[in-house]
Design an enzyme around this catalytic site. Structure first.
Site, PDB file in Angstrom:
ATOM      1  N   ASP A  90      -5.782  -8.782  -3.305  1.00 32.62           N
ATOM      2  CA  ASP A  90      -4.898  -7.830  -2.165  1.00 32.62           C
ATOM      3  C   ASP A  90      -3.795  -6.958  -2.648  1.00 32.62           C
ATOM      4  O   ASP A  90      -3.229  -6.400  -1.944  1.00 32.62           O
ATOM      5  CB  ASP A  90      -4.519  -8.867  -1.360  1.00 32.62           C
ATOM      6  CG  ASP A  90      -3.996  -8.494   0.085  1.00 32.62           C
ATOM      7  OD1 ASP A  90      -4.368  -7.251   0.350  1.00 32.62           O
ATOM      8  OD2 ASP A  90      -3.432  -9.097   0.748  1.00 32.62           O
ATOM      9  N   ASP A 119      -7.900  -2.419   4.461  1.00 30.33           N
ATOM     10  CA  ASP A 119      -7.483  -3.474   3.331  1.00 30.33           C
ATOM     11  C   ASP A 119      -7.649  -4.693   4.059  1.00 30.33           C
ATOM     12  O   ASP A 119      -6.825  -5.288   4.720  1.00 30.33           O
ATOM     13  CB  ASP A 119      -6.098  -3.122   2.925  1.00 30.33           C
ATOM     14  CG  ASP A 119      -5.889  -4.246   1.804  1.00 30.33           C
ATOM     15  OD1 ASP A 119      -6.454  -5.063   1.205  1.00 30.33           O
ATOM     16  OD2 ASP A 119      -4.375  -4.315   1.707  1.00 30.33           O
ATOM     17  N   LYS A 135      -1.658   6.810  -1.415  1.00 30.50           N
ATOM     18  CA  LYS A 135      -2.581   5.505  -1.364  1.00 30.50           C
ATOM     19  C   LYS A 135      -3.554   5.640  -0.285  1.00 30.50           C
ATOM     20  O   LYS A 135      -3.125   5.857   0.791  1.00 30.50           O
ATOM     21  CB  LYS A 135      -1.927   4.141  -1.405  1.00 30.50           C
ATOM     22  CG  LYS A 135      -2.382   2.834  -0.992  1.00 30.50           C
ATOM     23  CD  LYS A 135      -1.975   1.809  -1.035  1.00 30.50           C
ATOM     24  CE  LYS A 135      -2.612   0.399  -0.381  1.00 30.50           C
ATOM     25  NZ  LYS A 135      -1.838  -0.700  -0.518  1.00 30.50           N
ATOM     26  N   ARG A 159      -1.847  -0.736  -5.875  1.00 31.78           N
ATOM     27  CA  ARG A 159      -1.269  -0.305  -7.298  1.00 31.78           C
ATOM     28  C   ARG A 159      -2.215   0.092  -8.091  1.00 31.78           C
ATOM     29  O   ARG A 159      -1.880   0.664  -8.996  1.00 31.78           O
ATOM     30  CB  ARG A 159      -0.399  -1.456  -7.646  1.00 31.78           C
ATOM     31  CG  ARG A 159      -0.956  -2.862  -7.940  1.00 31.78           C
ATOM     32  CD  ARG A 159       0.037  -3.928  -8.013  1.00 31.78           C
ATOM     33  NE  ARG A 159       0.674  -4.266  -6.727  1.00 31.78           N
ATOM     34  CZ  ARG A 159       1.656  -5.075  -6.533  1.00 31.78           C
ATOM     35  NH1 ARG A 159       1.965  -5.816  -7.405  1.00 31.78           N
ATOM     36  NH2 ARG A 159       1.925  -5.644  -5.401  1.00 31.78           N
ATOM     37  N   ASP A 210      -3.819   1.427   6.024  1.00 25.76           N
ATOM     38  CA  ASP A 210      -3.504   1.314   4.622  1.00 25.76           C
ATOM     39  C   ASP A 210      -3.689   2.717   3.848  1.00 25.76           C
ATOM     40  O   ASP A 210      -3.698   2.745   2.571  1.00 25.76           O
ATOM     41  CB  ASP A 210      -4.041   0.181   3.981  1.00 25.76           C
ATOM     42  CG  ASP A 210      -3.340  -0.415   2.799  1.00 25.76           C
ATOM     43  OD1 ASP A 210      -2.147  -0.146   2.763  1.00 25.76           O
ATOM     44  OD2 ASP A 210      -3.969  -1.176   2.100  1.00 25.76           O
ATOM     45  N   LYS A 261      -7.305 -11.551   3.524  1.00 27.05           N
ATOM     46  CA  LYS A 261      -5.926 -11.759   4.474  1.00 27.05           C
ATOM     47  C   LYS A 261      -6.200 -12.604   5.459  1.00 27.05           C
ATOM     48  O   LYS A 261      -7.550 -12.657   5.980  1.00 27.05           O
ATOM     49  CB  LYS A 261      -5.611 -10.135   4.764  1.00 27.05           C
ATOM     50  CG  LYS A 261      -5.079  -9.411   3.985  1.00 27.05           C
ATOM     51  CD  LYS A 261      -4.493  -8.031   4.543  1.00 27.05           C
ATOM     52  CE  LYS A 261      -3.995  -6.987   3.403  1.00 27.05           C
ATOM     53  NZ  LYS A 261      -2.755  -7.446   3.037  1.00 27.05           N
ATOM     54  N   GLU A 313      -4.294  -4.310  -4.358  1.00 26.68           N
ATOM     55  CA  GLU A 313      -5.226  -3.341  -4.569  1.00 26.68           C
ATOM     56  C   GLU A 313      -4.739  -1.831  -4.614  1.00 26.68           C
ATOM     57  O   GLU A 313      -5.043  -0.894  -5.500  1.00 26.68           O
ATOM     58  CB  GLU A 313      -6.430  -3.407  -3.661  1.00 26.68           C
ATOM     59  CG  GLU A 313      -6.249  -2.610  -2.443  1.00 26.68           C
ATOM     60  CD  GLU A 313      -5.019  -3.217  -1.352  1.00 26.68           C
ATOM     61  OE1 GLU A 313      -4.652  -4.125  -1.606  1.00 26.68           O
ATOM     62  OE2 GLU A 313      -4.497  -2.041  -0.591  1.00 26.68           O
TER      63      GLU A 313
HETATM   64  N1  BES Z   1      -1.450  -3.050   2.046  1.00 26.78           N
HETATM   65  C1  BES Z   1      -0.947  -4.249   1.651  1.00 26.78           C
HETATM   66  C2  BES Z   1       0.554  -3.981   1.910  1.00 26.78           C
HETATM   67  C3  BES Z   1       1.112  -3.860   3.417  1.00 26.78           C
HETATM   68  C4  BES Z   1       1.307  -5.321   4.092  1.00 26.78           C
HETATM   69  C5  BES Z   1       1.340  -3.042   4.052  1.00 26.78           C
HETATM   70  C6  BES Z   1       1.673  -5.139   5.424  1.00 26.78           C
HETATM   71  C7  BES Z   1       1.736  -2.863   5.701  1.00 26.78           C
HETATM   72  C8  BES Z   1       1.833  -3.962   6.245  1.00 26.78           C
HETATM   73  C9  BES Z   1      -0.852  -4.486   0.314  1.00 26.78           C
HETATM   74  O1  BES Z   1      -2.151  -3.794  -0.203  1.00 26.78           O
HETATM   75  C10 BES Z   1      -0.748  -5.796  -0.097  1.00 26.78           C
HETATM   76  O2  BES Z   1      -1.658  -6.510   0.527  1.00 26.78           O
HETATM   77  N2  BES Z   1       0.286  -6.197  -0.730  1.00 26.78           N
HETATM   78  C11 BES Z   1       0.331  -7.654  -1.082  1.00 26.78           C
HETATM   79  C12 BES Z   1       0.701  -7.546  -2.619  1.00 26.78           C
HETATM   80  C13 BES Z   1       0.531  -9.067  -3.100  1.00 26.78           C
HETATM   81  C14 BES Z   1      -0.784  -9.632  -2.989  1.00 26.78           C
HETATM   82  C15 BES Z   1       1.362  -9.011  -4.367  1.00 26.78           C
HETATM   83  C16 BES Z   1       1.470  -8.204  -0.312  1.00 26.78           C
HETATM   84  O3  BES Z   1       2.565  -7.225  -0.019  1.00 26.78           O
HETATM   85  O4  BES Z   1       1.514  -9.020   0.322  1.00 26.78           O
HETATM   86 ZN    ZN Z   2      -3.216  -2.369   0.595  1.00 22.88          ZN
HETATM   87 MN    MN Z   3      -3.611  -5.437   0.013  1.00 21.32          MN
END
Ligand code: BES
Ligand code: ZN
Ligand code: MN
Length: 538
Positions: free
Chosen positions: A385, A308, A303, A389, A326, A315, A387
């Site tokens: 968010d 992000d 990834k 996956r 990210d 966010k 994104e």
């Molecule tokens: N990049 C984030 C996950 C992340 C969060 C990595 C904090 C490192 C530290 C990912 O893209 C994300 O935002 N995931 C969301 C998914 C949700 C919207 C289903 C999450 O984990 O909140």
């Molecule tokens: Zn992310």
């Molecule tokens: Mn995200």
């Protein structure tokens, strides 16, 4: 010593102002190892270095200095005065004291190993951490010798790796005016030269172990550097350039880049959708290492969200800066493929770097959009968010299509990973055998990974009312929902998914061989996995 710098061609560092005193160190600031390592069998008392590193341990009745070679009266003195010196021998404890007249070195550095394991030894990971904790304290020095236990190749690997992993600094953005370097920790270069003291200094296996440790550490440093690079400099196009630069002089490694137009026309709907909210378009970079007669064929999908913001599902502002990390999965993949080539592993490895910037621009994807992933499956985007996956889906389908024996993916995929396992332990999910193989590879190299399930029942969480699958579901089991989403795109192919969301970026203080900021997590586990495949099929 061979030049192990991986990313010389990375986007140019911020230039110090003309005439500033650090200008000449600019070349050394180029990304890579700055510490030179040699193995030596000198007696620790006789090494002329600015610092001599020796280990301490906790015992039932106090502190032990772990060395057969220091003069007994010095050992007794150190052990008796330990309470006054504030030395306990605990893990991560590092103390510096004057070396006194018995030693040729200027300063003695005591690094704690904690308690001995039940069998009376210290694990290789304990040695790795103690060596790294010590070298973190050696920044700014020209020379040091390390006299930790190093009497077989596993110990030499651990001590050399740990020492080099701790000898890391990311200083390229620091200005070099008159106030620079006042802070004892910031702005200093890592120790310039390290002697690892071992009775095996001439042993061929020991030399191979040390060289391997250098290649591994350089790979981890290169991944950290990419993670630490500011997102205004590192975006998909410059990341692709960095990949080309990293592979440039490495034999049997080829880099191909699909740009935003090629991705759109080629049907890579995931990368296209996530990337379209940014003015800086997405890229899919393939980094292929193809040795003659490979024993196995492995795909690594990373990834690479260079920033992000969350996109339209934006966010909160607090902490958003950490989202420059990210792309840590893609950085780990790039470093691993290059290191596999430098180690001449008899395994073909192709890295797929899924690069995009997730921004809420006027053309950004919306919640409710339906997109088509490479290969034809449709995704309802419920949360922009989620994104990672989406871009990984394109990469995974592409990897499966290319026909590898096994596909591993690595991603800072979910906040839920940290809820489940904290910030130091990564998760691994996938088909049972591959998942366990990754866990074993991680154990062998001292990285913390823990297996997680992908329960069929939870598939209803990512059901879409309109498309084949939805990109987000209920909060509970968020890491597993993401894993199940990815599984949709690999089918029954042998596969494992590594979620490194917490461990990839250290927002707290440095510890052991781990600095603040980018950690380079995953590189060692992926390399260890490849080495396992190389020897299993020989
Ligand atoms: N990049 C984030 C996950 C992340 C969060 C990595 C904090 C490192 C530290 C990912 O893209 C994300 O935002 N995931 C969301 C998914 C949700 C919207 C289903 C999450 O984990 O909140
Ligand atoms: Zn992310
Ligand atoms: Mn995200």
């Amino acid at each position: 010593m061979r030049d192990l710098r991986l990313f010389e061609g990375c986007p140019a560092p911020a230039r110090p102002p003309p005439g500033s005193k650090n200008r000449e160190s600019e070349a050394r600031d180029t990304i890579g190892l700055v510490t030179d390592v040699t193995l030596s069998s000198k007696n620790p008392t006789a090494v002329k270095a600015e610092a001599l590193v020796v280990a301490t341990a906790q015992t039932s009745d106090g502190v032990a200095v772990v060395s057969d070679l220091l003069p007994t009266d010095l050992l007794t003195q150190l052990e008796t005065l330990a309470p006054q010196l504030g030395v306990t021998g605990a893990r991560d404890e590092v103390r510096r004291i004057p070396a006194g007249s018995k030693l040729a070195a200027d300063v003695l550095v005591l690094t704690g190993l904690g308690e001995r394991a039940e069998d009376g030894t210290f694990t290789t990971e304990t040695l790795r951490r103690a060596a790294g904790a010590a070298t973190r304290e050696l920044a700014g020095l020209k020379s040091a010798a390390i006299a930790l236990p190093a009497s077989d190749d596993a110990e030499i690997t651990a001590v050399t790796e740990g020492a080099l992993l701790g000898a890391y600094a990311f200083n390229r953005y620091r200005s070099t005016g008159k106030d620079a370097g006042k802070d004892a920790k910031n702005g200093k270069d890592p120790v310039a030269a390290l002697e690892i003291l071992t009775p095996l200094h001439k042993n061929a296996k020991a030399k191979v172990a040390a060289e391997r440790a250098e290649i591994v550490a350089a790979a981890v440093h290169a991944a950290r550097d990419l993670v630490n690079t500011a997102p205004n400099e590192l975006y998909p196009a410059t990341f692709a350039d960095a990949a080309k630069a990293a592979a440039k002089d490495v034999k049997q490694v080829k880099v191909t880049v699909l740009d935003d137009k090629q991705l759109a026309s080629g049907g890579y709907g995931g990368l296209t959708a996530v990337g379209q909210g940014s003015t800086r378009g997405p890229r899919l970079v393939k980094v292929a290492y193809t040795p003659a007669k490979p024993a196995a064929k492995v795909a690594l999908v990373g990834k690479g969200i260079t920033f992000d913001s969350g996109g339209i599902s934006i966010k909160p502002a607090a902490g958003m800066e950490a989202m420059k990390s990210d792309m840590a999965g893609a950085a780990a993949v790039l470093s691993t493929v290059v290191a596999a080539a430098k180690l001449n592993l008899p395994v073909a490895v192709t890295g797929y770097l899924c690069l995009a910037e997730n921004m809420p621009g006027g053309n950004a994807q919306r919640p409710a959009d339906v997109i088509t992933i490479y290969g034809g499956k449709t995704v309802e985007v419920l949360n922009t968010d989620a994104e990672g996956r989406i871009v990984m889906a394109d990469g995974l389908v592409s990897a499966v299509e290319d026909g590898h024996d096994v596909v591993l993916d690595i991603a800072t995929l979910t906040g839920a990973q940290m809820v489940a396992l904290g910030t130091r332990t990564s998760a691994v999910m996938g088909t049972d055998e591959v998942r366990d193989e990754v866990k074993a590879a991680a154990d062998a190299t001292g990285e913390l990974f823990w297996p997680m399930p992908l329960p069929e029942e939870l598939k209803s969480n990512i059901k879409s009312k309109v498309a084949d699958v939805a990109n987000s579901g209920p909060r509970w089991g968020g890491m597993l929902n993401a894993g199940l989403f990815l599984k949709t795109f690999v089918g029954d192919h042998p596969w494992a998914h590594l979620d490194i969301a917490g461990p990839a970026f250290n927002e707290g203080g440095a510890h052991g061989y781990t600095p603040g900021g980018g950690t380079g997590v995953g590189v060692r586990t992926l390399l260890s996995f490849l080495e396992g495949r190389a020897s299993a099929t020989k």
